[in-house]
Design an enzyme around this catalytic site. Sequence first.
Site, PDB file in Angstrom:
ATOM      1  CB  CYS A  46      -0.900  -0.053   1.200  1.00 53.92           C
ATOM      2  SG  CYS A  46      -1.721   1.603   1.335  1.00 53.92           S
ATOM      3  CE  LYS A  55      -5.734   4.900  -5.098  1.00 56.73           C
ATOM      4  NZ  LYS A  55      -5.181   3.647  -5.781  1.00 56.73           N
ATOM      5  N   GLY A 118      10.863 -14.303   6.250  1.00 54.73           N
ATOM      6  CA  GLY A 118      10.236 -15.178   7.323  1.00 54.73           C
ATOM      7  C   GLY A 118       9.721 -16.427   6.909  1.00 54.73           C
ATOM      8  N   GLY A 178      -9.445  -4.428 -17.072  1.00 57.83           N
ATOM      9  CA  GLY A 178     -10.211  -2.965 -17.091  1.00 57.83           C
ATOM     10  C   GLY A 178     -10.911  -2.881 -15.627  1.00 57.83           C
ATOM     11  CB  SER A 179     -10.636  -4.563 -12.519  1.00 54.75           C
ATOM     12  OG  SER A 179     -11.726  -4.574 -11.373  1.00 54.75           O
ATOM     13  CG  HIS A 435     -26.405  24.981  -1.624  1.00 55.34           C
ATOM     14  ND1 HIS A 435     -26.716  24.166  -2.664  1.00 55.34           N
ATOM     15  CD2 HIS A 435     -26.797  26.287  -1.966  1.00 55.34           C
ATOM     16  CE1 HIS A 435     -27.059  24.703  -3.837  1.00 55.34           C
ATOM     17  NE2 HIS A 435     -26.897  26.039  -3.425  1.00 55.34           N
TER      18      HIS A 435
END
Length: 458
Positions: A46, A55, A118, A178-179, A435
């Site tokens: 990650c 990202k 390990g 395409g995922s 809003h």
Amino acid sequence: MPDDAPHSFDIVILGAGSGGYACALRAVQLGKSVAMIEKAKVGGTCLHEGCIPTKALLHAADVAHVAREGDSIGVHTSFDGVDMVKVNAYKQGVIDRLYKGLQGLVKSGGITVVEGEGKLVDAKTVEVDGQRYTGTNVVLATGSEPRTLGIEIGGRVMTSDQALKLEEVPKRAVIIGGSVIGVEFASVWNSFGAEVTIIEALPTLVPLEDPVLSKGLERAFRKRKIAFKTGVKFTGVEQNDNGAVVTLENGDTIETDVVLVAVGRGPRSAGMGFEEAGITVERGWVPTDERLRTNVDGVYAVGDLVPGLQLAHRGFAHGIFVAEEIAGLNPRPIVDINIPRVTYCEPELASVGLTEAQAKEKHGEVQTVEYNLGGNGKSQILQTAGVVKVVREKDGPIVGVHMLGSRMGEQIGEATLWVGWEAYPDDVAEFIHAHPTQNESLGEAALALAGKPLHSHA
């Protein structure tokens, strides 16, 4: 409790990714002694090769996209190209800052970090470079790695691992799959100026999502001139002096500069001694019960190693759960369907809970509403098209929320509360949404599902 031997602990964790380090941090908070074994860097896929670097690239792609579109709103901006060396430096800076913070947490927590590969020797013992580390409990957190479908990786053919390190933007790219990974890289490279084609064997892009999101994403990608071929398989990839050629099962060929193999990730379990220690392994996965126990007493498995959603935050939640389970706190099990999912392409997809088809299968009759972002002020300001779809049991609670649009991933928090708390539309329709925000789109969908639509027809 373990004995006082130098390599004896309450918990030995194999792997220091999202699941492993979360388990370690929570366990030491609860007074447990912990050894965490990692052959690479704490933070795992990650932090170093997955969520965070991709990202960061997607943010750079957003900046490129905005620069290109400035003239359309009267701001004189232009896109002059991408310096991938600088982009990579920016990306690495983000990783380094997070890594430094994580290292500090691990060190201050008193966690023993063992560097090396390990191998499980038995239900209580992990061996690293000839040293043995024993634990009253062992947690398997070895994660996943890119699948390749037998395609040889090297040169112009790569997985996400190599794609993240490219020092120039390819002129042409073919993406097999395409995922999530495939559409995110397609979005990045398209924004950077590449000509991109996605090959997906299933009938739609992002095939695990509700069809309303798949269709909406396909519309958006056509508008962005991202090419895709669905319902067709590739049969071969060949490299040559000028690039690579991808052959499809219908006989078509596509010439390209790079090929990204983005067909998902598989469990990382081979050669780690799991089966020899008596642990059930199925096609590489380690199945567990709802309390994340393997078939061997005292051994748990977490994250991508366990069949189900492959998400860093799932691994993180698993790690915390196991630490609390071992400490006797009897935590509530992690249910995959309540875990939010975000795909960070442009436009973003965000979903939690059941799709309409899954809800019908589980609950029989359901009710749905689709709120189009065309009626949302902030979405019009951002010039994004999209939808919020909410699914409920007939006259019952909300069981699924599915969203598409720029920045809609930021709205998943409220949607997760709705599904996780089994909220009724009447309950959440009373919430006041600020809003103008895209968050209002959730409020409008809830109002419509409660039978009192304001800006749409039920």
